[in-house]
Design a protein around this motif. Sequence first.
Motif, mmCIF file in Angstrom:
data_model
loop_
_atom_site.group_PDB
_atom_site.id
_atom_site.type_symbol
_atom_site.label_atom_id
_atom_site.label_comp_id
_atom_site.label_asym_id
_atom_site.label_seq_id
_atom_site.Cartn_x
_atom_site.Cartn_y
_atom_site.Cartn_z
ATOM 1 N N SER A 121 0.873 -1.167 0.000
ATOM 2 C CA SER A 121 0.000 0.000 0.000
ATOM 3 C C SER A 121 0.909 1.216 0.000
ATOM 4 O O SER A 121 2.097 1.099 0.257
ATOM 5 N N SER A 122 0.341 2.375 -0.290
ATOM 6 C CA SER A 122 1.179 3.566 -0.371
ATOM 7 C C SER A 122 1.901 3.836 0.940
ATOM 8 O O SER A 122 2.998 4.372 0.944
ATOM 9 N N SER A 123 1.321 3.444 2.079
ATOM 10 C CA SER A 123 1.977 3.689 3.356
ATOM 11 C C SER A 123 3.137 2.724 3.608
ATOM 12 O O SER A 123 3.957 2.974 4.471
ATOM 13 N N ALA A 161 7.861 6.002 -3.221
ATOM 14 C CA ALA A 161 6.641 6.790 -3.070
ATOM 15 C C ALA A 161 6.829 8.196 -3.641
ATOM 16 O O ALA A 161 5.936 8.720 -4.319
ATOM 17 N N GLU A 169 4.823 9.841 -6.778
ATOM 18 C CA GLU A 169 4.141 11.128 -6.666
ATOM 19 C C GLU A 169 4.633 12.100 -7.746
ATOM 20 O O GLU A 169 3.844 12.831 -8.340
ATOM 21 N N ASP A 198 -12.752 4.871 -6.247
ATOM 22 C CA ASP A 198 -13.760 5.616 -5.487
ATOM 23 C C ASP A 198 -14.890 6.153 -6.365
ATOM 24 O O ASP A 198 -15.809 6.796 -5.859
ATOM 25 N N SER A 213 -6.832 9.337 -8.412
ATOM 26 C CA SER A 213 -6.158 10.032 -7.312
ATOM 27 C C SER A 213 -4.735 9.489 -7.177
ATOM 28 O O SER A 213 -4.384 8.474 -7.790
ATOM 29 N N LEU A 214 -3.929 10.133 -6.355
ATOM 30 C CA LEU A 214 -2.562 9.657 -6.118
ATOM 31 C C LEU A 214 -2.579 8.236 -5.567
ATOM 32 O O LEU A 214 -1.817 7.383 -6.020
ATOM 33 N N ASP A 215 -3.446 7.961 -4.594
ATOM 34 C CA ASP A 215 -3.512 6.605 -4.032
ATOM 35 C C ASP A 215 -3.893 5.578 -5.088
ATOM 36 O O ASP A 215 -3.339 4.479 -5.126
ATOM 37 N N GLU A 216 -4.842 5.921 -5.960
ATOM 38 C CA GLU A 216 -5.247 5.005 -7.031
ATOM 39 C C GLU A 216 -4.100 4.804 -8.022
ATOM 40 O O GLU A 216 -3.884 3.699 -8.520
ATOM 41 N N ILE A 252 -0.869 4.998 -7.331
ATOM 42 C CA ILE A 252 0.119 4.131 -6.684
ATOM 43 C C ILE A 252 -0.356 2.684 -6.724
ATOM 44 O O ILE A 252 0.412 1.778 -7.042
ATOM 45 N N GLU A 253 -1.620 2.469 -6.431
ATOM 46 C CA GLU A 253 -2.187 1.117 -6.487
ATOM 47 C C GLU A 253 -2.037 0.526 -7.886
ATOM 48 O O GLU A 253 -1.652 -0.630 -8.051
#
Length: 180
Positions: A26-28, A35, A39, A84, A90-93, A95-96
């Motif tokens: 995951s991004s975290s 990361a 970005e 979503d 989005s950034l999270d999407e 990265i996924e």
Amino acid sequence: MGFGSCLNRCKKSKSPQQQPPTAESSSSELPESYAKEMERVFRRFDANGDGKITWAELGWIMSSLGQQATAKELQEMVRQVDSDGDGSISLDEFIELNTKGVDSSVALDDMRGAFSLFDVDGNGFISCKELHKFLSKIGDSATMDECRKMIGGVDKDGDGLINFEEFKAMMMGRSSRSSG
């Protein structure tokens, strides 16, 4: 990771192109350098800086790299990634998209494809001039001096060029120079 690998991922609707630390990251959980690179690439796609990549922005970057897609194809690419349901990435999407379920042989092939986008003359090396030309093509205003510095940060053997092994190390987030 370059634009080409993400574009290949979107265009082919296959697994991502850059090999992340693990297939289920995951991004975290990503290393900070990876990361940050993700970005940085995301920000290049996000032309208007609103924190989202729309199908139009995706189309612009694909077109600038010589890949054409219809509005319907672009909208479908975004829909496949848009977890979503807001109609954008989005950034999270993002990265996924670039870390989930990576096949290392696909990742290597895609890195070779990304490398070839930079290696315009096909000689197996990315020169400062080629890097500058590519960055200009995608709207980056990096100077030749900045391009030399970028190459210097990756160039292990000191020849002023980036070969595929140096490119691969950079894309995988490994330092090309030993500290000391």
